[in-house]
Design an enzyme around this catalytic site. Sequence first.
Site, PDB file in Angstrom:
ATOM      1  N   HIS A   1       0.907  -1.387   0.017  1.00  0.00           N
ATOM      2  CA  HIS A   1       0.224   0.117  -0.110  1.00  0.00           C
ATOM      3  C   HIS A   1       0.914   1.194   0.081  1.00  0.00           C
ATOM      4  O   HIS A   1       0.514   2.249   0.325  1.00  0.00           O
ATOM      5  CB  HIS A   1      -1.022   0.154   1.184  1.00  0.00           C
ATOM      6  CG  HIS A   1      -2.039  -0.819   0.814  1.00  0.00           C
ATOM      7  ND1 HIS A   1      -3.218  -0.516   0.316  1.00  0.00           N
ATOM      8  CD2 HIS A   1      -2.272  -2.389   1.503  1.00  0.00           C
ATOM      9  CE1 HIS A   1      -4.083  -1.524   0.227  1.00  0.00           C
ATOM     10  NE2 HIS A   1      -3.396  -2.497   0.839  1.00  0.00           N
TER      11      HIS A   1
ATOM     12  N   SER B   1      -1.967 -10.737  -8.354  1.00  0.00           N
ATOM     13  CA  SER B   1      -2.061  -9.897  -9.571  1.00  0.00           C
ATOM     14  C   SER B   1      -2.493 -10.540 -10.743  1.00  0.00           C
ATOM     15  O   SER B   1      -1.942 -10.133 -11.973  1.00  0.00           O
ATOM     16  CB  SER B   1      -0.767  -9.148  -9.783  1.00  0.00           C
ATOM     17  OG  SER B   1      -0.848  -7.731 -10.146  1.00  0.00           O
TER      18      SER B   1
ATOM     19  N   ASP C   1       2.064  -3.325  -9.814  1.00  0.00           N
ATOM     20  CA  ASP C   1       1.777  -4.626 -10.264  1.00  0.00           C
ATOM     21  C   ASP C   1       2.054  -4.776 -11.858  1.00  0.00           C
ATOM     22  O   ASP C   1       3.019  -5.722 -12.080  1.00  0.00           O
ATOM     23  CB  ASP C   1       0.333  -5.042 -10.315  1.00  0.00           C
ATOM     24  CG  ASP C   1       0.060  -5.299  -8.891  1.00  0.00           C
ATOM     25  OD1 ASP C   1       0.783  -4.984  -8.027  1.00  0.00           O
ATOM     26  OD2 ASP C   1      -1.428  -5.240  -8.455  1.00  0.00           O
TER      27      ASP C   1
ATOM     28  N   TYR D   1     -10.313  -0.927  -0.371  1.00  0.00           N
ATOM     29  CA  TYR D   1      -9.061  -0.394  -0.950  1.00  0.00           C
ATOM     30  C   TYR D   1      -9.077   1.010  -1.379  1.00  0.00           C
ATOM     31  O   TYR D   1      -8.332   1.836  -1.278  1.00  0.00           O
ATOM     32  CB  TYR D   1      -8.699  -1.260  -2.281  1.00  0.00           C
ATOM     33  CG  TYR D   1      -7.362  -0.911  -2.790  1.00  0.00           C
ATOM     34  CD1 TYR D   1      -6.225  -1.866  -2.610  1.00  0.00           C
ATOM     35  CD2 TYR D   1      -7.239   0.108  -3.936  1.00  0.00           C
ATOM     36  CE1 TYR D   1      -4.902  -1.461  -3.509  1.00  0.00           C
ATOM     37  CE2 TYR D   1      -6.018   0.243  -4.525  1.00  0.00           C
ATOM     38  CZ  TYR D   1      -4.909  -0.494  -4.212  1.00  0.00           C
ATOM     39  OH  TYR D   1      -3.642  -0.011  -4.877  1.00  0.00           O
TER      40      TYR D   1
HETATM   41  C1  GLA Z   1      -2.977  -4.270  -5.294  1.00  0.00           C
HETATM   42  C2  GLA Z   1      -2.852  -3.108  -6.064  1.00  0.00           C
HETATM   43  C3  GLA Z   1      -1.423  -2.699  -6.140  1.00  0.00           C
HETATM   44  C4  GLA Z   1      -0.726  -2.373  -4.738  1.00  0.00           C
HETATM   45  C5  GLA Z   1      -1.075  -3.415  -3.850  1.00  0.00           C
HETATM   46  C6  GLA Z   1      -0.969  -3.207  -2.222  1.00  0.00           C
HETATM   47  O1  GLA Z   1      -2.436  -5.359  -5.496  1.00  0.00           O
HETATM   48  O2  GLA Z   1      -3.196  -3.259  -7.370  1.00  0.00           O
HETATM   49  O3  GLA Z   1      -1.170  -1.224  -6.986  1.00  0.00           O
HETATM   50  O4  GLA Z   1      -1.557  -1.060  -4.127  1.00  0.00           O
HETATM   51  O5  GLA Z   1      -2.476  -3.871  -3.836  1.00  0.00           O
HETATM   52  O6  GLA Z   1       0.406  -3.006  -1.982  1.00  0.00           O
END
Ligand code: GLA
Length: 375
Positions: free
Chosen positions: A19, A110, A156, A206
Amino acid sequence: MNRKIKVESPGRINLIGEHVDYNGGSVLPGAIDKKVEFLIENIEGNKCIIESRTINKKFEFEFSNLKKSNEHWENYIIGTVNNLINKKKQTISSFKCVIKSSLPIGAGISSSSALISGLASGLIEINNLQIDKNEIVDIVSDVEHNYIGLKGGIMDQFTILNGKKNKLIQLECYSRNFNYVNADFNDFQIILLNTNVEHNLADTAYNDRVEECNNALKIINNKFNNNYSTLCDVSPHLVSELKNILETKIYNRASFVINENQRTCDAAKKLNESKFYDLGSLMYKSHSGLKDLYEVSCDELDFLVDLTKPFEKILGARMMGGGFGGCTINLVEKSFKNEFIEKACKSYKDKFRIDLTPIEITICDGVKIKNLQTD
Ligand code: GLA
């Protein structure tokens, strides 16, 4: 010219730095050997045909009629194509695309970004477009923000596009400066444990965190008469002063982000110096912050992290990714791997009546494209 290509688009892990990407800070991710695969070929006519062998669904569309679909997964495709054609003003030919994936969905490794990044890279390749990786990162972000509804950062997609075998990427998300760090853990290895839960409202929570951090930054800039570009520009030394100007919840969010950014820089250093015990303790600290200050963990993740603490042969563990389910990432002595997995699976099943899925990973290259045929 008719071409057929195969694209492999990997998932990612993140050792530490959660985050912080949308707060401009540092992350330590790597691409992995689990991936989404695409067979893409250009075809005659006006129709594009997309088939997912993973979820057994198929759909067709024409470029002249590109609008958001009620089928969530179709928007990953439609958004990517729309961005290339309408935002980037590129001409692309009709195509057929068959997709299959070995990336578990909702596990925090991801799968969404792998899908969009792989498709974008494939379409760019097959149409010979001149679009560099940084622009692809932006295209993918835009699809995630505007078609999928997750206001995520760039960690990601950047990792999926720039991953390198046996290397983690120390990436400073605001500037996009990065360097590769050896992913060499000596006698230890990374094991992911997938809770197989994905609590709903995860996307809303989120996006709430993104907004809370933006608010924190605004208040800090106002009060200190400063012009920090991102929350991660604020020094950890200033954190205690923030207590006086931010309400408790926002203070907790900000203090987590600022300290997590520092932990990531420290962790990269410890990894370089092979100080694995210190690295492990930073992972535990990261988890505590994610749980208590950032409030993105859940019972299943906390249980799995707590379970590792009595074992000397486990150096560190924490939740990974957005949170509210998905995986924990664990740094485990290789000789203890099987015993650990067995114990974790049993305890988890006893506690939650849910099967745990251990995932062993290796750190791999980013998106790969292979030419299958040209005529
Ligand atoms: C998800 C989001 C990323 C990042 C993570 C937390 O995977 O896609 O961009 O913010 O959460 O680190």
